[in-house]
Design an enzyme around this catalytic site. Structure first.
Site, mmCIF file in Angstrom:
data_model
loop_
_atom_site.group_PDB
_atom_site.id
_atom_site.type_symbol
_atom_site.label_atom_id
_atom_site.label_comp_id
_atom_site.label_asym_id
_atom_site.label_seq_id
_atom_site.Cartn_x
_atom_site.Cartn_y
_atom_site.Cartn_z
ATOM 1 N N LYS A 159 16.825 -71.856 -44.428
ATOM 2 C CA LYS A 159 16.849 -70.401 -44.642
ATOM 3 C C LYS A 159 16.903 -70.135 -46.133
ATOM 4 C CE LYS A 159 20.323 -68.883 -45.969
ATOM 5 N NZ LYS A 159 21.632 -68.422 -46.531
ATOM 6 N N PRO A 177 20.031 -80.748 -47.384
ATOM 7 C CA PRO A 177 21.366 -80.947 -47.962
ATOM 8 C C PRO A 177 22.359 -79.954 -47.368
ATOM 9 C CG PRO A 177 19.842 -79.972 -49.575
ATOM 10 C CD PRO A 177 19.034 -80.311 -48.371
ATOM 11 N N ALA A 178 23.636 -80.358 -47.297
ATOM 12 C CA ALA A 178 24.680 -79.502 -46.721
ATOM 13 C C ALA A 178 25.369 -78.713 -47.834
ATOM 14 C CB ALA A 178 25.693 -80.363 -45.982
ATOM 15 N N ALA A 179 26.051 -77.642 -47.446
ATOM 16 C CA ALA A 179 26.758 -76.763 -48.402
ATOM 17 C C ALA A 179 25.830 -76.410 -49.557
ATOM 18 C CB ALA A 179 28.036 -77.429 -48.920
ATOM 19 N N ALA A 180 24.611 -75.955 -49.198
ATOM 20 C CA ALA A 180 23.530 -75.867 -50.176
ATOM 21 C C ALA A 180 22.916 -74.476 -50.305
ATOM 22 C CB ALA A 180 22.445 -76.872 -49.801
ATOM 23 N N GLY A 181 23.406 -73.504 -49.537
ATOM 24 C CA GLY A 181 22.864 -72.145 -49.646
ATOM 25 C C GLY A 181 21.566 -71.938 -48.897
ATOM 26 N N GLY A 206 23.876 -75.448 -41.650
ATOM 27 C CA GLY A 206 24.754 -75.377 -40.476
ATOM 28 C C GLY A 206 24.394 -74.217 -39.568
ATOM 29 N N ASP A 260 25.290 -66.249 -41.181
ATOM 30 C CA ASP A 260 23.839 -66.466 -41.231
ATOM 31 C C ASP A 260 23.244 -66.816 -39.869
ATOM 32 O OD1 ASP A 260 23.372 -65.943 -43.911
ATOM 33 O OD2 ASP A 260 23.729 -68.023 -44.525
#
Ligand code: C5P
Length: 271
Positions: free
Chosen positions: A11, A90-94, A98, A128
């Site tokens: 997203k 990638p995680a925690a990436a904006g 998740g 989101d």
């Protein structure tokens, strides 16, 4: 694709205006969101009890239990499931990794059980998740629960993440002004590049304060040949640049990979 195989696209917040704050601390947003043709792949099967296995090139550090939004999404839907999550983003990436995973699980379980998707309330899983359920270009407002489809032309982009995780609450906390102007009226069919350039991501400056490398990513993207606009997505650290063609995006990605072999770099089309 069979109904138990689902794609969870990245997203991208093409714009992200923070327009206020609710009494409970959540921020009011006005955001134009699009979805990439890069993302995670999931297999979902109804099962007697919850099971989650995380595979793929970005599996490291991703929890395989109830801490994962996939797991919580299945529980929220009320059907235990056996889920394989092939992680590419990638995680925690904006870029909604998740949330997009959770939306994919909800879509799969709905298709597999014949039970319609809930119209409301999925923002309880994550702000989101409602827009990720739509998985098509949309204007998102409220805290994320209001989603309105937008007819956006396909956009060619490169996504870049420098390998630092960013905690969304820390970025919101570093945001000084919470009541910023909303997006201006969406353009008819004409010049999306000019319109997008006149909008903002209000979380970009506070995210740079938290992770200064984001400024370096934005400068590198802006300096690539043919870049029309470089901006951060969500609360970072992933940034994107837009190009007039897929070939230009591809060439920019190759140049960036040569200069920064450790960064995650993905040419893609947004829609
Ligand atoms: O809903 P989600 O889990 O994605 O949000 C993570 C955190 O980001 C929230 O706990 C909140 O601190 C912040 N947030 C916010 N306003 C939003 C969305 C998220 O303040 N609209």
């Amino acid at each position: 694709m069979p109904p138990n195989s689902v794609f969870a696209p990245a997203k991208i917040n093409l714009t992200l205006h923070v327009t206020g704050q609710r009494g409970d601390g959540y921020h009011l947003l006005d955001s134009l969101v699009a979805f990439a043709d890069v993302g995670d792949h999931l297999q979902v099967e109804p099962a007697p009890e919850m099971r989650l296995s995380v595979t793929g090139p970005r599996a490291e550090g991703v929890p395989g239990d109830a801490r994962n939004l996939c797991w919580r999404a299945a529980e929220w839907f009320g059907r235990p499931a056996a889920i394989t999550l092939e992680k590419h983003l990638p995680a925690a990436a904006g870029i909604g990794g998740g949330s997009s995973n959770a939306a994919a699980v909800l879509r799969a379980l709905s298709a597999l059980t014949g039970r319609p998707l809930p119209e409301q309330g999925t923002e309880a899983l994550g702000a989101d998740v409602p827009v990720c359920l739509a998985a098509r270009a949309a204007r998102m407002s409220g805290i994320g629960e209001q989603v309105q489809a937008v007819a956006l032309p396909d956009l060619h982009a490169v996504l870049v993440n420098p390998g630092v995780g960013v905690a969304t609450p820390a970025v919101f906390k570093a945001l000084e002004k919470k009541d910023n102007p909303p997006m201006s009226a969406l353009p008819e069919a004409a010049d999306w590049n000019a319109w997008l350039a006149a909008q903002r991501n209000d979380l970009q400056a506070p995210a740079i304060a938290v992770q200064p490398v984001i400024a370096e990513v934005l400068a590198a993207l802006a300096a690539t040949k043919g870049a029309r606009l470089a901006r951060m997505s969500g609360s970072g650290a992933t940034c994107f640049a837009l190009y007039d063609s897929r070939a230009e995006a591809q060439a920019a990605a190759e140049d960036l990979r040569r200069a920064q072999p450790r960064w995650w770099i993905a040419p893609c089309t947004l829609s």
